[in-house]
Design a protein around this motif. Structure first.
Motif, PDB file in Angstrom:
ATOM      1  N   LEU A   1      36.516  43.378  38.813  1.00 39.08           N
ATOM      2  CA  LEU A   1      36.226  42.362  37.802  1.00 39.08           C
ATOM      3  C   LEU A   1      36.680  40.984  38.267  1.00 39.08           C
ATOM      4  N   HIS A   2      37.817  40.938  38.937  1.00 35.08           N
ATOM      5  CA  HIS A   2      38.313  39.661  39.455  1.00 35.08           C
ATOM      6  C   HIS A   2      37.351  39.090  40.492  1.00 35.08           C
ATOM      7  N   LYS A   3      36.828  39.949  41.366  1.00 36.27           N
ATOM      8  CA  LYS A   3      35.879  39.500  42.386  1.00 36.27           C
ATOM      9  C   LYS A   3      34.553  39.071  41.757  1.00 36.27           C
ATOM     10  N   LEU A   4      34.121  39.807  40.737  1.00 37.41           N
ATOM     11  CA  LEU A   4      32.894  39.421  40.038  1.00 37.41           C
ATOM     12  C   LEU A   4      33.061  38.060  39.377  1.00 37.41           C
ATOM     13  N   TYR A   5      34.208  37.846  38.750  1.00 35.74           N
ATOM     14  CA  TYR A   5      34.469  36.570  38.074  1.00 35.74           C
ATOM     15  C   TYR A   5      34.480  35.423  39.085  1.00 35.74           C
ATOM     16  N   ALA A   6      35.090  35.659  40.234  1.00 35.28           N
ATOM     17  CA  ALA A   6      35.173  34.615  41.256  1.00 35.28           C
ATOM     18  C   ALA A   6      33.801  34.305  41.853  1.00 35.28           C
ATOM     19  N   LYS A   7      32.987  35.333  42.007  1.00 35.42           N
ATOM     20  CA  LYS A   7      31.695  35.160  42.676  1.00 35.42           C
ATOM     21  C   LYS A   7      30.614  34.653  41.730  1.00 35.42           C
ATOM     22  N   LEU A   8      30.590  35.192  40.522  1.00 36.73           N
ATOM     23  CA  LEU A   8      29.496  34.887  39.599  1.00 36.73           C
ATOM     24  C   LEU A   8      29.898  33.772  38.639  1.00 36.73           C
ATOM     25  N   VAL A   9      29.876  32.559  39.128  1.00 37.35           N
ATOM     26  CA  VAL A   9      30.240  31.406  38.293  1.00 37.35           C
ATOM     27  C   VAL A   9      29.383  31.331  37.029  1.00 37.35           C
ATOM     28  N   PRO A  10      28.067  31.599  37.102  1.00 38.03           N
ATOM     29  CA  PRO A  10      27.250  31.535  35.882  1.00 38.03           C
ATOM     30  C   PRO A  10      27.625  32.578  34.828  1.00 38.03           C
ATOM     31  N   ARG A  11      28.394  33.592  35.208  1.00 36.67           N
ATOM     32  CA  ARG A  11      28.757  34.660  34.272  1.00 36.67           C
ATOM     33  C   ARG A  11      30.213  34.564  33.796  1.00 36.67           C
ATOM     34  N   ARG A  12      30.923  33.537  34.212  1.00 34.45           N
ATOM     35  CA  ARG A  12      32.349  33.451  33.886  1.00 34.45           C
ATOM     36  C   ARG A  12      32.602  33.348  32.383  1.00 34.45           C
ATOM     37  N   LYS A  13      31.854  32.508  31.714  1.00 39.66           N
ATOM     38  CA  LYS A  13      32.060  32.334  30.273  1.00 39.66           C
ATOM     39  C   LYS A  13      31.815  33.643  29.538  1.00 39.66           C
ATOM     40  N   MET A  14      30.783  34.360  29.940  1.00 35.50           N
ATOM     41  CA  MET A  14      30.458  35.638  29.309  1.00 35.50           C
ATOM     42  C   MET A  14      31.577  36.656  29.542  1.00 35.50           C
ATOM     43  N   ILE A  15      32.115  36.684  30.755  1.00 34.62           N
ATOM     44  CA  ILE A  15      33.193  37.623  31.077  1.00 34.62           C
ATOM     45  C   ILE A  15      34.446  37.289  30.271  1.00 34.62           C
ATOM     46  N   ARG A  16      34.777  35.996  30.168  1.00 31.26           N
ATOM     47  CA  ARG A  16      35.941  35.593  29.372  1.00 31.26           C
ATOM     48  C   ARG A  16      35.769  36.005  27.911  1.00 31.26           C
ATOM     49  N   LYS A  17      34.570  35.816  27.394  1.00 30.19           N
ATOM     50  CA  LYS A  17      34.298  36.176  26.004  1.00 30.19           C
ATOM     51  C   LYS A  17      34.479  37.672  25.783  1.00 30.19           C
ATOM     52  N   ALA A  18      34.004  38.473  26.725  1.00 32.40           N
ATOM     53  CA  ALA A  18      34.121  39.929  26.602  1.00 32.40           C
ATOM     54  C   ALA A  18      35.583  40.369  26.661  1.00 32.40           C
ATOM     55  N   ILE A  19      36.365  39.748  27.543  1.00 35.16           N
ATOM     56  CA  ILE A  19      37.797  40.066  27.623  1.00 35.16           C
ATOM     57  C   ILE A  19      38.490  39.680  26.322  1.00 35.16           C
ATOM     58  N   ASN A  20      38.127  38.519  25.787  1.00 35.60           N
ATOM     59  CA  ASN A  20      38.708  38.076  24.512  1.00 35.60           C
ATOM     60  C   ASN A  20      38.428  39.082  23.402  1.00 35.60           C
TER      61      ASN A  20
END
Length: 202
Positions: free
Chosen positions: A128-147
């Motif tokens: 997940l950390h690597k996905l977050y670092a690589k997929l800048v367009p998906r960062r907001k979505m990932i943060r929202k899901a973690i929240n």
């Protein structure tokens, strides 16, 4: 006098091997990325096993009771390792990978953090950390899901095995926040980070 052949890795040998791996990814994996992601999903998205320890105490048996191991873990671990190498490989570009990282995918992926296997949670955290670092367009979505995962922990109070791993990821994310904080980040601190201090199940 000729020199004997030396053993071990040389920089040129390592470079050649890296090139071969990259070529294999380009030739085999990238054209079949859809099938690869489908294979990953079918294997890791599953009902998590309930790992139990024997109720017999050490003093009663004279033998320390070992924790049960998921019999499928050896197979699952190989899938996680494949996924990790897929994400970090430069041949797999952002535009290729981001279409597969949907809200549904991330939601199912986060559910796996409740695994009782610490080694599985470690793989999940790294991927997940690597996905977050690589997929800048998906960062907001990932943060929202973690929240949303932490909202459930805060308001429902159930035990969640992967809380510490997700907090590790959040710590890395927070370190990248610019100052002054954006409104989204202020809300994040007020609604997630501060309330988590009162949760006893982390």
């Amino acid at each position: 006098m000729s020199r004997g052949r030396t053993s071990g890795w040389s920089p040129s040998t390592s470079f050649k091997i890296c090139c071969r791996i990259r070529n294999s990814v380009v030739q085999l994996i990238v054209p079949n990325l859809d099938h690869c992601i489908h294979m990953i999903e079918k294997n890791i998205f599953r009902c998590l096993p309930n790992i139990k320890k024997s109720n017999l105490a050490f003093s009663e048996t004279g033998v320390e009771q070992e924790e049960e191991v998921d019999p499928t873990w050896t197979h699952i671990q190989g899938i996680y390792e494949f996924f990790l190498q897929l994400v970090i490989n430069e041949a797999v570009e952002v535009k290729m990978l981001k279409s597969y990282v949907t809200p549904e995918f991330v939601s199912q992926f986060l559910e796996l953090f409740d695994s009782q296997e610490a080694v599985e949670r470690d793989y999940l955290k790294n991927i997940l950390h690597k996905l977050y670092a690589k997929l800048v367009p998906r960062r907001k979505m990932i943060r929202k899901a973690i929240n949303e995962t932490f909202y459930q922990l805060i308001h429902e109070g159930h035990k969640f095995n992967g809380a510490s791993e997700l907090l590790d990821i959040l710590a890395s994310i927070i370190s990248g926040f610019a100052v002054p904080l954006r409104e989204e980040h202020v809300i994040f601190f007020n609604n997630v980070i501060i309330p988590l201090h009162k949760v006893q199940t982390c």
